[in-house]
Design a protein around this motif. Structure first.
Motif, mmCIF file in Angstrom:
data_model
loop_
_atom_site.group_PDB
_atom_site.id
_atom_site.type_symbol
_atom_site.label_atom_id
_atom_site.label_comp_id
_atom_site.label_asym_id
_atom_site.label_seq_id
_atom_site.Cartn_x
_atom_site.Cartn_y
_atom_site.Cartn_z
ATOM 1 N N LYS A 128 38.925 26.705 59.917
ATOM 2 C CA LYS A 128 40.114 26.060 59.366
ATOM 3 C C LYS A 128 39.749 24.783 58.621
ATOM 4 C CE LYS A 128 43.020 27.858 63.083
ATOM 5 N NZ LYS A 128 43.839 27.509 64.274
ATOM 6 N N ARG A 129 38.870 23.992 59.212
ATOM 7 C CA ARG A 129 38.496 22.725 58.582
ATOM 8 C C ARG A 129 37.618 22.951 57.348
ATOM 9 N NH1 ARG A 129 40.560 18.711 61.022
ATOM 10 N NH2 ARG A 129 41.143 18.817 63.228
ATOM 11 N N PRO A 143 40.199 22.729 50.990
ATOM 12 C CA PRO A 143 39.971 22.982 49.558
ATOM 13 C C PRO A 143 41.052 23.852 48.927
ATOM 14 C CG PRO A 143 37.946 23.308 50.816
ATOM 15 C CD PRO A 143 39.053 23.187 51.801
ATOM 16 N N LEU A 144 41.603 24.801 49.679
ATOM 17 C CA LEU A 144 42.685 25.636 49.151
ATOM 18 C C LEU A 144 43.950 24.817 48.935
ATOM 19 C CD1 LEU A 144 42.316 28.925 51.227
ATOM 20 C CD2 LEU A 144 42.121 28.718 48.754
ATOM 21 N N GLN A 169 41.282 22.902 44.992
ATOM 22 C CA GLN A 169 39.887 22.848 44.562
ATOM 23 C C GLN A 169 39.211 24.204 44.631
ATOM 24 O OE1 GLN A 169 38.539 20.030 47.440
ATOM 25 N NE2 GLN A 169 39.406 18.243 46.376
ATOM 26 N N ALA A 170 39.719 25.077 45.463
ATOM 27 C CA ALA A 170 39.144 26.415 45.618
ATOM 28 C C ALA A 170 40.182 27.457 45.231
ATOM 29 C CB ALA A 170 38.696 26.641 47.065
ATOM 30 N N ARG A 171 39.793 28.374 44.376
ATOM 31 C CA ARG A 171 40.656 29.506 44.040
ATOM 32 C C ARG A 171 40.122 30.734 44.750
ATOM 33 N NH1 ARG A 171 41.812 28.814 37.581
ATOM 34 N NH2 ARG A 171 42.937 26.827 37.746
ATOM 35 N N THR A 172 41.043 31.485 45.294
ATOM 36 C CA THR A 172 40.644 32.665 46.042
ATOM 37 C C THR A 172 41.418 33.881 45.553
ATOM 38 O OG1 THR A 172 40.294 33.511 48.285
ATOM 39 C CG2 THR A 172 42.361 32.362 47.868
ATOM 40 N N CYS A 173 40.926 35.049 45.907
ATOM 41 C CA CYS A 173 41.589 36.301 45.560
ATOM 42 C C CYS A 173 41.643 37.178 46.805
ATOM 43 C CB CYS A 173 40.876 37.000 44.398
ATOM 44 S SG CYS A 173 39.126 37.364 44.678
#
Length: 387
Positions: free
Chosen positions: A107-108, A113-114, A118-122
């Protein structure tokens, strides 16, 4: 029974409204024409802290519920349709398995970042030969010292062109060794290593601003610490996010439909034919009024499903029914808006054609209308399972 928004919800909608007001029709039309991801909108939402609306406070989120997330996504879709909604949708519901089943260290490591953008995810679940039959996915994760190596294919993976992370479901136990197809699946939140994952964009009808892709995975290494939950329990981990996603998609469909009806009503007031505004004709009024009623009914069922979820109650039938009704109402509203505008509805200048193209997405995903109705028939009416 209080149907009014809470002070927190009012503040949220005011904040989202201020962000959305900076992105008008020209911005969304240009993103669509140029097949350009709405980076500026995504960054503005992130800067306001809205990506973490339903994430825990201790990781940078707002700590609100699915109800607040649903209200937010309705407003976002009313601003920029699915181009706007899909640019942030994954950040809103995608991390939920991490929140529920992740370790404290995960979790940390993953959530801040999400939430900060700052972080893109799919999301890598659907496969070409499995579709909605998740138990038949064939992407496999083979055990190696310290982790897994993954081989397989995924399809309709949105935002993979720019994503650095992927929520990936893969089979760790052969299907023939499991009692049910949904057993033996494991969930990972992993780096999207493009040296072993080919990302191939799918040309499609609409939502050109946000890419959809096929993924060809050939030897993706995932360490043990990137596995979410226990091995073989991946489908169960995903279940916690399915009902919230249906609610959010339903509210996005409502937002698109409301935008279409707003445009049609404005056109009806301004367009004069045979010496009177066309909006004075019941042939214009009644279809638009019917869509207003259908959208409002769908919105209320979406909010009821969200309330049930947020209060820890069963909401599967309500979430599926809400998504079904909202998707149908959204497409119908766009068609009626196009009929109101006549030939100008077909013109890109008036944006209704774009709304119609994007309104098809909630109708088709994340679950078909037929499977949503099957769920309601089985769980609300007690009918035998049909598939």
């Amino acid at each position: 029974m209080d149907f009014g928004p809470t002070p927190e919800q009012t503040a949220l909608l005011e904040g989202i409204g201020r962000v959305c007001s900076g992105f008008g029709d020209d911005y969304w039309r240009d993103c669509d024409r140029e097949h350009r991801f709405p980076d500026a909108f995504h960054d503005a939402i992130a800067a306001g802290g809205w990506l973490g609306v339903a994430m825990p406070v201790e990781y940078g989120g707002a700590g609100l519920g699915v109800t607040e997330a649903a209200l937010m996504m309705q407003a976002v879709a009313r601003c920029g349709a699915m181009a706007a909604a899909s640019s942030i949708h994954m950040n809103i519901f995608g991390p939920h398995p991490v929140v529920i089943h992740g370790t404290e260290a995960q979790k940390r490591r993953f959530l801040p970042p999400l939430i900060a953008g700052q972080a893109r995810t799919c999301f890598g679940v659907t496969e070409p030969d499995a579709g909605l039959d998740t138990g038949r996915i064939s992407t496999r994760a083979e055990r190696v010292p310290g982790g897994y190596v993954v081989h397989g294919r995924k399809i309709w993976t949105s935002t993979a062109q720019s994503a650095r992370k992927i929520m990936l479901l893969a089979r760790t136990t052969p299907r023939e060794q499991c009692r049910r197809g949904t057993e033996g699946l494991t969930l990972f939140y992993a780096d999207l290593d493009r040296s072993v994952v080919e990302v191939r964009e799918i040309p499609k009808m609409g939502r050109h601003a946000v890419d959809s892709n096929q993924l060809f995975i050939d030897g993706l290494r995932i360490p043990d610490e990137d596995r979410i939950g226990a091995e073989g329990e991946g489908f169960r981990c995903l279940l916690h996010g399915l009902n919230p996603e249906r609610v959010l998609v339903g509210m996005e469909a409502v937002g698109i439909g409301q935008d279409a009806i707003d445009r049609a009503a404005r056109y009806g007031r301004e367009r004069v034919v045979f010496g009177r505004p066309i909006g004075a004709n019941q042939g214009i009024q009644h279809p638009l009024a019917q869509s207003w009623a259908e959208l409002e009914a769908a919105r209320l069922l979406c909010l009821r499903a969200a309330w049930l979820y947020d209060t820890g109650q069963s909401c599967g039938a309500e979430a599926n029914a809400a998504k079904y009704l909202a998707a149908e109402a959204g497409v119908s509203a766009c068609l009626r808006a196009m009929n109101t505008l006549g030939g100008m509805g077909y013109a890109q200048e008036f944006h209704v054609e774009r709304l119609l193209r994007e309104a098809m997405i909630p109708k088709l995903t994340p679950i078909s209308a037929q499977l949503a109705l099957c769920h309601v028939a089985e769980h609300a009416l007690g009918l035998p399972k049909s598939y």
